[in-house]
Design a protein around this motif. Structure first.
Motif: not given
Length: 571
Positions: A274-276, A201-207, A240-249, A43-47
């Protein structure tokens, strides 16, 4: 870091690990955990990834508690190493993500109760489950109780509060500051709400934080495209392939309007800037892709709104335009020299201006072709500041001596008619003297510099408005840490302010305070600075002394024009 001494076999293991670390050139803060670090994580190669030491045979209760918290930096595998310091029941119950205490110093101390100890911390920050950080001054002590018991002859922790404790230097390595975005109530502007998350853990935490809503100081001042009650349908946000898949209710998402779904997607896209590894955002309902249509009815929000490059100032006892290091008359404005104008402000949306008199006791407003109008007279008044709805703000003592924040809307009001006025008395300003008040460029936040008993606070509060834009109240604020006791401040961009304590007789060191950094950044000192203004970004910061106006240039100040005083950008 202070703490219990390490003896016997544990000391030998610690020394071996340190030698291995030195040999591999791993970079770990000196106050950080014992263990080793490797770069790179999903998720973050620099983490950075910390691999802390596991419990050692024969370790004392004090060492078990101390090294349990040191192991809290090893977040891989759901804090697998830290859980080894707990009994089985405590390991199942412990929720490390609920809170992080970031400390300057720590030690284990006895409580006088058998097998019960305190992990005593000098706390620098607290970070809650949604990444909201609260800074605290040095000497803020918190005791975390820990109960130990023996399991197969070895001490383990049987009761511990949820959360982790992290040394301040280590916190700066494994956590990052990331803005998540909300909207102003008109959906015209994007408003940053800076949070602190573990870097991998940023993408999930941000969401999750976005769905939970804004930080307390922005509640009621901003809005979200996501309806109350909407949740993640699964506990991950894969990219996945640059797409953040946000699965909502599914219910809340499918019942939302086309416009709201587009605003949801835009809000997430702004947040993931901020997420490359995130290129675009997909909304899903129970893993099924939901089509988001753009019919042209929703404009993208403005992020980090700019102000015009010109400033309003005073020269020759008249209001003037200061731009490109030149002074020119303010268009279509009547003379005001008889009022001894000082500290002018200009509306960002109209030609309305406001200013004080020399003694700072009367606030005036003026429109092109009209005479100046006195809005209020008080024992002292702060520099006026305009918001986007042409409300002009200031602060000063009320009739009973208590601090009041006032806002006036003179635009469109005939001469002699009553000007719409709002008077606010926030409880958090009780007993304090407001030295400066500035409205942010998107009109949602107020920067307030106040003083009590010679000590200053720099705070940011949200502005809650009625449906027609009339100010209603200021939220309980967020406090920024400063190195000095400033008496004035200005917005530099949407996440940064500049502050200083002016002095005509001494060197003055302005500070940059960023919502994305826990520490103030000192600018180059300059003699006799008494005034500060800022345009768009840190290279457009201006200071004024008796020698003229100076612009920040690199690590110094560049002389500009001599003559104009009290320059201010629109707002």
């Amino acid at each position: 870091m202070t703490g219990p001494q390490v003896r016997g076999p544990l000391k030998a293991v610690v020394l071996l690990v340190v030698v291995l670390l030195l040999a591999s050139c791993a970079r770990i803060p000196t106050s950080g955990p014992v263990g080793k670090s490797a770069e790179g994580s999903a998720g973050n190669l620099n983490a950075p990834v910390f691999l802390p030491a596991a419990p050692q045979p024969g370790a004392t209760p004090e060492s078990i508690i101390d090294y349990f918290y040191r192991a809290g930096t090893g977040y891989e595998g759901d804090y697998a190493v830290a859980r080894e310091y707990l009994t089985q029941a405590a390991s199942v119950a412990w929720k490390p993500d609920q809170r992080a205490l970031v400390y300057r110093e720590a030690q284990v101390v006895g409580t006088g109760v058998e097998n019960v100890y305190n992990y005593q911390l000098d706390v620098a920050y607290t970070v809650d489950v949604d990444g909201i950080a609260t800074q605290t001054p040095a000497g803020t002590i918190e005791n975390i109780p820990a109960t130990v018991t023996q399991v197969d002859g070895e001490w383990r922790i049987s009761a511990i509060p949820d959360g982790t404790a992290i040394p301040e230097e280590t916190f700066k390595v494994i956590y990052g500051a990331y803005p998540i975005y909300f909207y102003d109530p008109s959906f015209t502007y994007a408003v940053p709400d800076v949070r602190w998350f573990i870097k991998n853990k940023t993408v999930k935490a941000m969401t999750s934080a976005l769905l939970a809503g804004p930080a307390p100081y922005l509640r009621g001042a901003v809005v979200s495209a996501f309806p109350s009650g909407i949740k993640l349908a699964r506990e991950s946000v894969p990219v996945v392939s640059g797409a953040a898949q946000v699965d909502l209710s599914a219910k809340e998402l499918t019942e939302a309007s086309t416009e709201d779904r587009l605003r949801m997607q835009t809000q997430l896209a702004l947040t993931f800037r901020s997420q490359p590894d995130v290129v675009n955002v997909e909304l899903r309902a129970n893993q099924d892709l939901v089509r988001v249509e753009d019919n042209g009815s929703v404009l993208p929000p403005v992020r980090d709104k700019n102000v015009p490059g010109r400033q309003i100032a005073v020269s020759g006892n008249e209001l003037v335009r200061y731009e490109n290091n030149r002074v020119s008359p303010l268009p279509e404005m009547q003379p005001v020299s008889s009022l001894a104008p000082r500290y002018p402000a200009e509306s960002p949306v109209s030609q309305s201006v406001a200013f004080l008199n020399e003694s700072r006791t009367t606030l005036y407003s003026m429109l092109p072709g009209q005479p100046a109008r006195a809005l209020t007279t008080r024992s002292t008044i702060t520099h006026p500041s305009f918001s986007l709805f042409d409300w002009v703000w200031a602060a000063g003592p009320g009739a009973n001596g208590g601090t009041e924040v006032v806002a006036y809307r003179p635009v469109g009001v005939a001469e002699g008619a009553a000007v719409p006025t709002v008077t606010l008395s926030p409880s958090w300003l009780a007993g304090r003297i407001v030295k400066d008040l500035r409205i942010s460029r998107e009109g949602v936040r107020a920067l307030v510099v106040s003083e009590q008993n010679g000590k200053s606070k720099v705070q940011i509060a949200g502005i809650i408005r009625n449906a027609d834009g009339t100010p209603k109240e200021l939220t309980p604020p967020m406090t920024l840490v400063t190195a000095g006791d400033p008496d004035q401040g200005v917005w530099v961009n949407d996440t940064t302010v500049a502050v200083m304590k002016g002095s005509a007789a001494e060197n003055v060191t302005p500070e940059l305070l960023s919502l994305t950094s826990g520490q103030p950044q000192q600018l180059a000192p300059w003699p006799g600075l008494v005034w500060l203004s800022a345009g768009n970004g840190v290279e457009e910061i201006y200071g004024q002394s008796a020698e003229g106006v100076f612009q920040r240039l690199g690590n110094g100040w560049s002389p500009q024009l001599k003559g104009p005083i009290d320059p201010s950008f629109a707002g």
